[in-house]
Design an enzyme around this catalytic site. Structure first.
Site, PDB file in Angstrom:
ATOM      1  N   ALA A   9       0.834  -1.206   0.000  1.00  0.00           N
ATOM      2  CA  ALA A   9       0.000   0.000   0.000  1.00  0.00           C
ATOM      3  C   ALA A   9       0.866   1.252   0.000  1.00  0.00           C
ATOM      4  CB  ALA A   9      -0.938   0.002   1.203  1.00  0.00           C
ATOM      5  N   GLY A  10       1.797   1.308  -0.937  1.00  0.00           N
ATOM      6  CA  GLY A  10       2.646   2.488  -1.081  1.00  0.00           C
ATOM      7  C   GLY A  10       2.170   3.367  -2.209  1.00  0.00           C
ATOM      8  N   THR A  11       3.104   4.059  -2.850  1.00  0.00           N
ATOM      9  CA  THR A  11       2.750   4.991  -3.916  1.00  0.00           C
ATOM     10  C   THR A  11       2.321   4.283  -5.193  1.00  0.00           C
ATOM     11  OG1 THR A  11       5.101   5.157  -4.467  1.00  0.00           O
ATOM     12  CG2 THR A  11       4.202   6.855  -3.035  1.00  0.00           C
ATOM     13  N   GLY A  12       2.459   2.972  -5.248  1.00  0.00           N
ATOM     14  CA  GLY A  12       1.906   2.186  -6.344  1.00  0.00           C
ATOM     15  C   GLY A  12       0.631   1.477  -5.932  1.00  0.00           C
ATOM     16  N   ALA A  35       1.955  -4.644   5.156  1.00  0.00           N
ATOM     17  CA  ALA A  35       2.605  -5.067   6.401  1.00  0.00           C
ATOM     18  C   ALA A  35       2.307  -4.124   7.559  1.00  0.00           C
ATOM     19  CB  ALA A  35       4.117  -5.175   6.196  1.00  0.00           C
ATOM     20  N   CYS A 159      18.448   3.818  -6.629  1.00  0.00           N
ATOM     21  CA  CYS A 159      17.653   5.020  -6.363  1.00  0.00           C
ATOM     22  C   CYS A 159      18.589   6.087  -5.807  1.00  0.00           C
ATOM     23  CB  CYS A 159      16.542   4.687  -5.376  1.00  0.00           C
ATOM     24  SG  CYS A 159      15.398   6.046  -5.077  1.00  0.00           S
ATOM     25  N   GLY A 320       8.234   7.967  -9.960  1.00  0.00           N
ATOM     26  CA  GLY A 320       6.803   8.001  -9.700  1.00  0.00           C
ATOM     27  C   GLY A 320       5.936   7.956 -10.938  1.00  0.00           C
ATOM     28  N   CYS A 353      11.247  13.387 -12.520  1.00  0.00           N
ATOM     29  CA  CYS A 353      11.589  13.464 -11.100  1.00  0.00           C
ATOM     30  C   CYS A 353      11.698  14.907 -10.645  1.00  0.00           C
ATOM     31  CB  CYS A 353      12.915  12.735 -10.854  1.00  0.00           C
ATOM     32  SG  CYS A 353      13.457  12.730  -9.134  1.00  0.00           S
ATOM     33  N   LYS A 388       7.781  20.782  -5.155  1.00  0.00           N
ATOM     34  CA  LYS A 388       7.763  19.519  -4.426  1.00  0.00           C
ATOM     35  C   LYS A 388       6.999  19.655  -3.112  1.00  0.00           C
ATOM     36  CE  LYS A 388      10.207  15.566  -2.757  1.00  0.00           C
ATOM     37  NZ  LYS A 388      11.392  14.692  -2.806  1.00  0.00           N
TER      38      LYS A 388
END
Length: 423
Positions: A9-12, A35, A159, A320, A353, A388
């Site tokens: 359940a993150g940014t994706g 988690a 990253c 992203g 980005c 940002k």
């Protein structure tokens, strides 16, 4: 009725769940498994690590927002994926059956690949909100007794943007505290040159970032293979272009933040035939597992080859916008499969980005991500810093209110004056 499980359940994962609900309607069941019971906006972690943000500002409880959209939620780690039996086995021993599985777990952080590295060792991390809070606690102690600082990325990292971000944010915060003169800074990275970023460079990134480092008194070591970290000491082999040791460094530090290499999370990596040797999901052009046709994947957990061979292993990032397009492709392809139609939707291999630099910022567009490119654009300006900050608020708002809109196209493209990116 089909049951679609989104694992992560993150940014994706959060956008995937919302978009699935919007596209498939109420007749199909959607469940998110994560988690933890909270969402964290990872791009804000560099700010958390210097005290510019607090946890409550960049996290929120997942369940109430998903339930408003009639999306189920299970806050529990997965112990095993039974890909043959189409089910997840959870840590408490329960079992969840699925018709489709969407894997958006993000990575496992491979701190163990460098002895002494990571929050359990001698370097800090900004990869999770817990790590960023630990980095902030360490930073506060450091402020009482400033000394040398090392920031960068370990061998195999993919990253690099957050490492550059944190180096400039760290630099800016020290200047504001009138302590910068007491802190020699070194940027240590596996990249073959400054501004490579796992992308072979973007536009004039090398020249611009080297100039920024010089202007801010930040030294650097590239082609750096960190071999081990001890309390207050980092051991680095600087390699030449043939991979031989050009110079051995023993660097003292009072504070260090080093991004780790990534691997696939254990229950995903353990599925026979699902992943490559590093545990990243092998997918076709439709974001679908090459072996299990009802498993899809998006984000950092998918296998993407490096842009080029480098003396120290250097992976390719998943930004992203790229993740957003992967998610949209998955949603359309699951809908097509439910309708008995072939998959046609594909994610974008374009990279975009925004990176904060404390009081200014840098932005880049690489289209496509792997050179040669149709668009190869890198810019710096105060507008990125402000953009940002605004994007953080916009993204968190959208994640709470169940957007199925393409966030990057609605916000960042508009800010940059871009209509949309087509590869």
């Amino acid at each position: 009725m089909a049951h679609i499980i989104v694992l992560g359940a993150g940014t994706g994962g959060m956008p995937a769940a919302y978009e699935l609900r919007d596209k498939l309607g109420k007749e199909h069941r959607i469940t998110v498994v994560n988690a933890t019971d909270y969402f964290q906006f990872v791009p804000s972690n560099p700010w958390v690590a210097v005290g510019w943000r607090e946890r409550d500002a960049v996290t929120f409880p997942i369940r109430p927002y998903l339930e408003k959209k009639d999306i189920g939620f299970v806050a529990q780690p997965v112990a095993r994926i039974d890909a043959q039996g189409n089910a997840l086995e959870l840590r408490d021993g329960s079992r969840l059956d699925y018709d489709y599985l969407v894997i958006t777990t993000g990575p496992k952080l491979a701190f163990d690949e460098v002895p002494g590295g990571g929050p359990q060792g001698h370097t800090q991390s900004i990869c999770t909100i817990d790590h960023a809070e630990q980095a902030w606690a360490s930073y506060q102690r450091f402020l009482d007794a400033p000394g040398p600082a090392i920031i960068g990325a370990m061998p195999g990292a993919s990253c690099f943007g957050p490492a550059y971000e944190f180096s400039f944010i760290f630099n800016t915060d020290l200047r504001r505290r009138k302590l910068r003169s007491k802190v020699p800074m070194t940027f240590v990275t596996s990249e073959p040159y400054i501004g490579h970023m796992g992308l072979g460079g973007v536009g004039d990134s090398k020249t611009l970032l080297e100039s920024e480092f010089r202007s801010n008194d930040i030294k650097w070591i590239t082609n750096a293979k960190v071999t081990r970290v001890e309390a207050g000491r980092m051991f680095v082999s600087e390699l030449d272009e043939q991979g031989g040791v050009r110079k051995a460094h023993e660097l003292p530090f009072s504070y260090s933040m080093m991004l780790p290499a990534f691997k696939g999370v254990d229950p995903v990596a353990a599925v026979d035939g699902l992943c490559n040797p590093r545990g990243f999901v092998l997918i076709d052009e439709y974001q679908r597992s090459k072996r299990y046709r009802n498993i899809y994947s998006a984000g950092v957990c998918v296998a993407i080859p490096p842009v080029e061979v480098t003396p120290v292993p250097t992976g390719a990032p998943k930004t992203g916008y790229m993740i957003e397009t992967m998610v949209t492709a998955i949603v359309h392809n699951i809908a097509a499969d439910l309708a008995g139609k072939p998959a046609t939707a594909k994610g974008s291999w374009n990279a975009i980005c925004l990176a904060d630099m404390g009081d200014t910022g840098m932005a880049f567009v690489a289209m496509p991500q792997i050179p040669p490119r149709n668009v190869n654009w890198f810019k710096k300006g105060k507008w990125v810093h402000l953009g940002k900050i605004a994007f953080e608020k916009y993204f968190l708002y959208k994640m709470k209110h169940g957007t199925s809109e393409p966030i990057y196209e609605k916000y960042i493209f508009k800010m940059m004056g871009i209509e949309r990116l087509e590869s």
